[in-house]
Design an enzyme around this catalytic site. Structure first.
Site, PDB file in Angstrom:
ATOM      1  N   HIS A 125      -5.294 -10.253  -4.407  1.00 13.74           N
ATOM      2  CA  HIS A 125      -4.314 -10.982  -3.576  1.00 13.74           C
ATOM      3  C   HIS A 125      -3.577 -10.798  -5.116  1.00 13.74           C
ATOM      4  CE1 HIS A 125      -6.009 -11.081  -0.134  1.00 13.74           C
ATOM      5  NE2 HIS A 125      -5.812 -11.272   0.760  1.00 13.74           N
ATOM      6  N   LEU A 126      -3.876 -11.363  -6.237  1.00 16.00           N
ATOM      7  CA  LEU A 126      -2.892 -10.655  -7.494  1.00 16.00           C
ATOM      8  C   LEU A 126      -1.933  -9.926  -6.960  1.00 16.00           C
ATOM      9  CD1 LEU A 126      -5.511 -11.501  -9.990  1.00 16.00           C
ATOM     10  CD2 LEU A 126      -3.077 -13.104  -9.712  1.00 16.00           C
ATOM     11  N   ASP A 181       0.859  -1.442   0.354  1.00 20.52           N
ATOM     12  CA  ASP A 181      -0.450  -0.136   0.005  1.00 20.52           C
ATOM     13  C   ASP A 181       0.909   1.318  -0.060  1.00 20.52           C
ATOM     14  OD1 ASP A 181      -2.002  -2.291   0.071  1.00 20.52           O
ATOM     15  OD2 ASP A 181      -3.509  -1.355   2.324  1.00 20.52           O
TER      16      ASP A 181
HETATM   17  O1  F6P Z   1      -1.986  -3.597   4.255  1.00 18.06           O
HETATM   18  C1  F6P Z   1      -1.628  -4.656   2.762  1.00 18.06           C
HETATM   19  C2  F6P Z   1      -3.104  -5.283   2.366  1.00 18.06           C
HETATM   20  O2  F6P Z   1      -2.481  -5.963   0.950  1.00 18.06           O
HETATM   21  C3  F6P Z   1      -3.968  -4.356   2.513  1.00 18.06           C
HETATM   22  O3  F6P Z   1      -4.229  -3.506   0.996  1.00 18.06           O
HETATM   23  C4  F6P Z   1      -5.555  -5.022   2.123  1.00 18.06           C
HETATM   24  O4  F6P Z   1      -6.360  -4.346   2.469  1.00 18.06           O
HETATM   25  C5  F6P Z   1      -4.932  -5.911   3.039  1.00 18.06           C
HETATM   26  O5  F6P Z   1      -3.599  -6.362   3.501  1.00 18.06           O
HETATM   27  C6  F6P Z   1      -5.308  -7.739   3.119  1.00 18.06           C
HETATM   28  O6  F6P Z   1      -5.153  -8.461   3.467  1.00 18.06           O
HETATM   29  P1  F6P Z   1      -5.786  -9.444   4.173  1.00 18.06           P
HETATM   30  O7  F6P Z   1      -4.416 -10.661   3.042  1.00 18.06           O
HETATM   31  O8  F6P Z   1      -5.628 -10.293   5.434  1.00 18.06           O
HETATM   32  O9  F6P Z   1      -7.038 -10.546   3.535  1.00 18.06           O
END
Ligand code: F6P
Length: 366
Positions: free
Chosen positions: A287-288, A141
């Site tokens: 998550h990609l 981020d």
């Molecule tokens: O803080 C990094 C991040 O990828 C955010 O952009 C996202 O909201 C969060 O982690 C997702 O977290 P998790 O993998 O626990 O769902």
């Protein structure tokens, strides 16, 4: 005074980011080649220090080939035993006390912790308990205060840009509105950079609450100008104007203003279709953006951070985080500043650049 170091530990905490393995490799190589120390990997972040310790020796052989690999060979834990709300800590001995005792028992003279804002809050508590720790900033981020850059961000933006490029061609063929959701819970850096790099028409970020009519007006204006398709890039944390701002969670971060049952992209696509009459589709990159091989730029940043963290340990600079400040690596204390989110400021030059190009943020003043 420079401490006598023989053994150090390294762990990767929180969500993963492309470049974690490059940091591990850099730490291990620098510590062994330059200083002759032993290095131990702590498995699954701080969780590897709770209960029976889970550690493994890291050698030059064990980090061979790690530079381009995504993820973390040590494993990561996002939400584990470490609760910063003391009332929610089970048992008489907290996870923090257990971790501090384990580090002392393992005779690790320092721990290098690679993590984001939540992990640095955990680190701050451990430092208070006397743990010799150096932090390395990580989050795709790019919203960690105290540093201008975190590795993983460039990889996420590159991936988002490629996705937006691909969506352009299908949007154009069908004359559709494509709404692309990128990560960014609190901060809109990925949406801003990805939107600019991918040529978005509308960018929605958490820092500028959106008015959907403004986004719709931009799309209608494009249709009237002969453009049958539009690209909207939204950060996952983008919020409609007038919604409540997020309450602090147990770690002092924002929980997110509204708990959505669907991704924001789906809401935005449905509303835009209704308001504009243009067929709309939502794409959530999710998550990609966190997977896969780091870009060259992230590999260099991660490698620089790893080497700098080892030097910080050698120099006795425990309690600091390595940071990228105005084009060079600095050390900043792991204090309150490091654990807050670095948001996109309203007067950021890229916001002005985007507006100058006709990109709408759909804010009240757009
Ligand atoms: O803080 C990094 C991040 O990828 C955010 O952009 C996202 O909201 C969060 O982690 C997702 O977290 P998790 O993998 O626990 O769902």
């Amino acid at each position: 005074m420079q401490p006598k170091i023989r053994s150090i530990g390294i762990l990767t905490s929180g969500g993963d980011a492309p470049g974690l393995n490059a940091v591990i490799r850099s730490v291990v190589k620098t510590a062994i080649i330059q200083y002759g120390w032993d290095v131990f990997g702590i498995v699954d972040g701080f969780e590897g220090l709770v209960g029976e310790p889970r550690i493994k020796p890291l050698t030059l052989d064990s980090v061979s080939g790690l530079l381009p690999r995504g993820g973390s060979v040590l494993g990561c834990t996002n939400r584990g035993h470490f609760k910063l709300d003391p009332a929610s800590e089970p048992g008489p001995i907290t996870a923090f006390q257990q971790a501090a005792a384990t580090i002392a028992r393992l005779e690790l003279e320092a721990v290098i912790m690679v993590g984001g804002d939540g992990s640095h809050r955990i680190a701050r508590e451990l430092i208070r308990l006397g743990v010799p720790l150096v932090g390395v900033p990580k989050t795709i981020d790019n919203d960690l205060a105290g540093t201008d850059s975190t590795f993983g961000f460039d990889t996420a933006v590159s991936f988002a840009t490629e996705a937006i490029d691909r969506l352009h061609t299908t949007a154009e063929s069908h004359g559709r509105v494509m709404v692309v959701e990128v990560m960014g819970r609190d901060a809109g850096w990925i949406a801003l950079y990805g939107g600019l790099a991918g040529g978005a028409d509308v960018i929605l970020i958490p820092e500028i609450p959106y008015v959907m009519e403004k986004a719709a007006a931009k799309i209608v204006a494009r249709v009237e100008a002969g453009k049958r398709f539009s690209i909207v890039v939204t950060a996952e944390g983008a919020l409609p104007f007038g919604s409540v701002s997020g309450a602090p969670d147990a770690f002092g971060g924002r929980t997110g203003a509204i708990r959505r049952t669907v991704n924001v992209a789906h809401d935005v696509a449905a509303e835009l279709e209704e308001m504009t009459g243009r067929e709309s589709r939502a794409v959530v990159l999710g998550h990609l953006q966190r997977g896969g091989s780091p870009t060259a730029s992230d590999r260099v940043l991660a490698t620089s951070y790893g080497a700098a963290a080892v030097k910080a340990v050698a120099d006795g600079q425990m309690g600091h985080m390595v940071a990228w400040c105005a084009g060079r690596i600095e050390l900043v204390p792991i204090g309150d500043g490091v654990s807050t989110a670095r948001l996109v400021p309203a007067d950021h030059p890229l916001i002005a650049t985007a507006r100058g190009l006709g990109i709408s943020f759909a804010g009240v003043s757009d």
